[in-house]
Scaffold this motif. Structure first.
Motif, PDB file in Angstrom:
ATOM      1  N   ARG A  76       0.777  -1.096   0.117  1.00 46.89           N
ATOM      2  CA  ARG A  76       0.041   0.096  -0.195  1.00 46.89           C
ATOM      3  C   ARG A  76       0.880   1.159  -0.081  1.00 46.89           C
ATOM      4  O   ARG A  76       0.508   2.042  -0.555  1.00 46.89           O
ATOM      5  CB  ARG A  76      -1.011   0.075   1.230  1.00 46.89           C
ATOM      6  CG  ARG A  76      -2.228  -0.789   1.154  1.00 46.89           C
ATOM      7  CD  ARG A  76      -2.850  -0.999  -0.081  1.00 46.89           C
ATOM      8  NE  ARG A  76      -3.271   0.261  -0.237  1.00 46.89           N
ATOM      9  CZ  ARG A  76      -4.267   0.908  -1.242  1.00 46.89           C
ATOM     10  NH1 ARG A  76      -4.115   0.113  -2.442  1.00 46.89           N
ATOM     11  NH2 ARG A  76      -4.556   1.985  -1.389  1.00 46.89           N
ATOM     12  N   LYS A  77       1.892   1.204   0.727  1.00 50.76           N
ATOM     13  CA  LYS A  77       2.840   2.394   0.700  1.00 50.76           C
ATOM     14  C   LYS A  77       3.666   2.714  -0.426  1.00 50.76           C
ATOM     15  O   LYS A  77       3.764   3.800  -0.925  1.00 50.76           O
ATOM     16  CB  LYS A  77       3.900   2.265   1.657  1.00 50.76           C
ATOM     17  CG  LYS A  77       3.481   2.569   3.191  1.00 50.76           C
ATOM     18  CD  LYS A  77       4.658   2.307   4.238  1.00 50.76           C
ATOM     19  CE  LYS A  77       4.173   2.568   5.410  1.00 50.76           C
ATOM     20  NZ  LYS A  77       5.156   2.421   6.690  1.00 50.76           N
ATOM     21  N   THR A  78       3.796   1.559  -1.581  1.00 51.23           N
ATOM     22  CA  THR A  78       4.420   1.976  -2.667  1.00 51.23           C
ATOM     23  C   THR A  78       3.206   2.306  -3.988  1.00 51.23           C
ATOM     24  O   THR A  78       3.614   2.604  -5.041  1.00 51.23           O
ATOM     25  CB  THR A  78       4.996   0.646  -3.264  1.00 51.23           C
ATOM     26  OG1 THR A  78       4.018  -0.449  -3.610  1.00 51.23           O
ATOM     27  CG2 THR A  78       6.201   0.065  -2.318  1.00 51.23           C
ATOM     28  N   GLY A  79       1.969   2.343  -3.466  1.00 49.39           N
ATOM     29  CA  GLY A  79       1.159   2.746  -4.129  1.00 49.39           C
ATOM     30  C   GLY A  79       0.431   1.658  -5.483  1.00 49.39           C
ATOM     31  O   GLY A  79       0.037   2.153  -6.272  1.00 49.39           O
ATOM     32  N   SER A  80       0.742   0.502  -4.730  1.00 46.40           N
ATOM     33  CA  SER A  80       0.315  -0.463  -5.788  1.00 46.40           C
ATOM     34  C   SER A  80      -1.308  -0.518  -5.971  1.00 46.40           C
ATOM     35  O   SER A  80      -1.933  -0.497  -5.146  1.00 46.40           O
ATOM     36  CB  SER A  80       0.726  -1.922  -5.542  1.00 46.40           C
ATOM     37  OG  SER A  80       2.266  -1.911  -5.130  1.00 46.40           O
ATOM     38  N   ALA A 134       9.209  13.265 -14.705  1.00 50.07           N
ATOM     39  CA  ALA A 134       9.254  12.192 -13.373  1.00 50.07           C
ATOM     40  C   ALA A 134      10.564  12.067 -13.094  1.00 50.07           C
ATOM     41  O   ALA A 134      11.482  11.764 -14.019  1.00 50.07           O
ATOM     42  CB  ALA A 134       8.697  10.739 -14.080  1.00 50.07           C
ATOM     43  N   PHE A 135      10.780  12.210 -11.682  1.00 48.14           N
ATOM     44  CA  PHE A 135      12.156  11.936 -11.029  1.00 48.14           C
ATOM     45  C   PHE A 135      12.001  10.627 -10.380  1.00 48.14           C
ATOM     46  O   PHE A 135      10.935  10.187  -9.470  1.00 48.14           O
ATOM     47  CB  PHE A 135      12.393  13.059  -9.980  1.00 48.14           C
ATOM     48  CG  PHE A 135      12.427  14.451 -10.711  1.00 48.14           C
ATOM     49  CD1 PHE A 135      13.728  14.962 -10.843  1.00 48.14           C
ATOM     50  CD2 PHE A 135      11.397  15.293 -11.095  1.00 48.14           C
ATOM     51  CE1 PHE A 135      13.949  16.506 -11.511  1.00 48.14           C
ATOM     52  CE2 PHE A 135      11.442  16.547 -11.637  1.00 48.14           C
ATOM     53  CZ  PHE A 135      12.881  16.960 -11.605  1.00 48.14           C
ATOM     54  N   ASN A 172      14.189   1.606  -7.185  1.00 46.91           N
ATOM     55  CA  ASN A 172      13.219   1.811  -6.387  1.00 46.91           C
ATOM     56  C   ASN A 172      11.819   1.053  -6.922  1.00 46.91           C
ATOM     57  O   ASN A 172      11.461   1.386  -7.920  1.00 46.91           O
ATOM     58  CB  ASN A 172      12.884   3.301  -6.170  1.00 46.91           C
ATOM     59  CG  ASN A 172      11.651   3.653  -5.130  1.00 46.91           C
ATOM     60  OD1 ASN A 172      10.462   3.407  -5.616  1.00 46.91           O
ATOM     61  ND2 ASN A 172      11.670   3.570  -3.888  1.00 46.91           N
ATOM     62  N   PRO A 173      11.165   0.203  -5.813  1.00 44.95           N
ATOM     63  CA  PRO A 173      10.034  -0.547  -6.728  1.00 44.95           C
ATOM     64  C   PRO A 173       8.667   0.132  -7.095  1.00 44.95           C
ATOM     65  O   PRO A 173       8.316  -0.104  -7.987  1.00 44.95           O
ATOM     66  CB  PRO A 173       9.552  -1.579  -5.434  1.00 44.95           C
ATOM     67  CG  PRO A 173      10.699  -1.646  -4.412  1.00 44.95           C
ATOM     68  CD  PRO A 173      11.556  -0.341  -4.757  1.00 44.95           C
ATOM     69  N   GLN A 210       9.876   9.968  -1.607  1.00 47.14           N
ATOM     70  CA  GLN A 210       9.566  10.995  -2.587  1.00 47.14           C
ATOM     71  C   GLN A 210       9.754  10.302  -4.031  1.00 47.14           C
ATOM     72  O   GLN A 210       9.871  11.224  -5.123  1.00 47.14           O
ATOM     73  CB  GLN A 210      10.462  12.436  -2.471  1.00 47.14           C
ATOM     74  CG  GLN A 210      10.132  13.209  -1.223  1.00 47.14           C
ATOM     75  CD  GLN A 210      11.025  14.278  -1.198  1.00 47.14           C
ATOM     76  OE1 GLN A 210      11.998  14.240  -0.647  1.00 47.14           O
ATOM     77  NE2 GLN A 210      10.468  15.514  -1.764  1.00 47.14           N
ATOM     78  N   LEU A 211       9.854   9.037  -3.985  1.00 51.39           N
ATOM     79  CA  LEU A 211      10.288   8.509  -5.267  1.00 51.39           C
ATOM     80  C   LEU A 211       9.083   7.594  -5.517  1.00 51.39           C
ATOM     81  O   LEU A 211       8.666   6.742  -5.024  1.00 51.39           O
ATOM     82  CB  LEU A 211      11.425   7.490  -5.245  1.00 51.39           C
ATOM     83  CG  LEU A 211      12.701   8.342  -4.889  1.00 51.39           C
ATOM     84  CD1 LEU A 211      14.007   7.308  -4.744  1.00 51.39           C
ATOM     85  CD2 LEU A 211      13.040   9.191  -6.058  1.00 51.39           C
TER      86      LEU A 211
END
Length: 268
Positions: free
Chosen positions: A66-70, A149-150, A155-156, A204-205
Motif C-alpha cells: 500500500r505504501k508503494t501505491g500498488s 518524472a524523477f 525503487n519498486p 519522494q520516489l
C-alpha cells in the motif's frame, strides 16, 4: 492496466517463477508427498514459529504494497515478491540449513537470469541528463509544458509507475506538451536542485513535477504547510486528475507552435 492484461503478464516466466518461489515452503509443507520426503515427518503441519513468520509476512506485504501505491494485481505481486521470498528463505533455513542454502542459490540465480519484464508499449518520453539537461529544455522555449518524472531504477514504486508514465506520454504528448524523465540515482544534482530525496528510505520516489513557462507549478507528492509529505497513489487516473492533463492537452492542442517558430527553435 486492465485485469486481462494482468492475466497475460502472469504467464511470463518471471511471474510464474517468482510466484512459485513465494509459496514454495507452504506447498512443500502442506503436500504430504513432498512434506514426507523433504522434512521426513508424518505430521505436515506448521509449528508455532512458522505460523508467526507467515502472519508477520502477510502483515508486512499488506502494509508495504500500500505504501508503494500498488493498485493492480501485477503491482501487488511485484511489490510483494521481495518480502515473500525473504520469508521463504527464513522458513527454509529454519527447517533445514541445507535447504535454506539451496533456496538462496535458486533465489539469486533466477534474479540474475529472469529480470522483471520491462514495459514494451508505445511511449513518447524524453530522457534528460540531470539538472542541466532539464534546465536547458525548460529554457529552450518557455511556452512548452513539461511533465517530468524523477525516479531511480532500483525503487519498486518507480518501477511500478514506469509503464503508467509511458502510457500517459503516448496519450498526451504534443509538440508543446512534453514528457521527461530524470534518473536521480545517476544524476543526484537533479535531486538536490528540485528537492527530491534519493535515499533508500525516501518517500519522494517517484516525484512528478509539472513545469509551465519554465517554472514548477505542481508536484506530487508534495509537502503540506507543516512540511509533512502528503501521500499520493501514482495510478493512471490519479495522475490525470492531479495534473489536470485533459485540460492541459486541450489548451496545448489549441495553441500549437507555428512552423516558422519551430524553424527558429531548431536553428537555435
Amino acid at each position: 492496466m486492465s485485469f486481462k492484461k494482468d492475466l497475460r503478464l502472469l504467464v511470463k516466466p518471471y511471474y510464474l517463477i517468482n510466484i512459485l518461489l513465494s509459496v514454495s515452503y507452504i506447498i512443500a509443507k502442506r503436500l504430504p508427498v513432498i512434506c514426507n520426503y523433504i522434512f521426513a515427518q508424518d505430521g505436515c503441519e506448521f509449528d508455532g514459529r512458522e505460523t508467526q513468520i507467515l502472519f508477520f509476512l502477510i502483515t508486512v506485504v499488506m502494509i508495504r504494497t500500500r505504501k508503494t501505491g500498488s493498485v493492480t494485481m501485477i503491482n501487488y505481486l511485484t511489490s510483494s515478491f521481495m518480502y515473500t521470498k525473504g520469508a521463504n528463505l527464513i522458513l527454509w533455513f529454519y527447517a533445514d540449513v541445507r535447504m535454506g542454502i539451496l533456496y538462496a542459490f535458486i533465489f539469486i540465480l533466477f534474479a540474475l537470469v529472469l529480470p522483471e519484464p520491462m514495459y514494451q508499449g508505445p511511449e513518447n518520453v524524453i530522457y534528460l541528463r540531470g539538472a542541466n539537461g532539464l534546465q536547458e529544455e525548460l529554457q529552450r522555449d518557455t511556452r512548452m509544458v513539461w511533465l517530468v518524472a524523477f525516479y531511480t531504477a532500483w525503487n519498486p514504486a518507480c518501477v511500478t509507475f514506469a509503464p503508467i508514465f509511458s502510457e500517459l506520454s503516448a496519450e498526451y504528448a504534443l509538440e508543446n506538451f512534453k514528457f521527461g524523465k530524470v534518473d536521480v540515482g545517476r544524476h543526484p544534482d537533479a535531486a538536490a536542485k528540485y528537492h527530491v530525496s534519493d535515499a533508500s528510505t525516501s518517500k519522494q520516489l517517484p516525484t512528478l513535477i509539472l513545469f509551465k513557462d519554465g517554472k514548477e507549478v505542481e508536484r506530487r507528492p508534495y509537502a503540506d504547510h507543516k512540511g509533512k509529505l502528503v501521500k499520493f497513489l501514482f495510478s493512471l487516473d490519479n495522475v490525470k486528475a492531479a495534473f489536470d492533463l485533459n485540460n492541459i492537452y486541450s489548451d496545448c492542442k489549441k495553441n500549437p507552435i507555428k512552423r516558422k517558430e519551430k524553424k527558429l527553435l531548431k536553428a537555435e
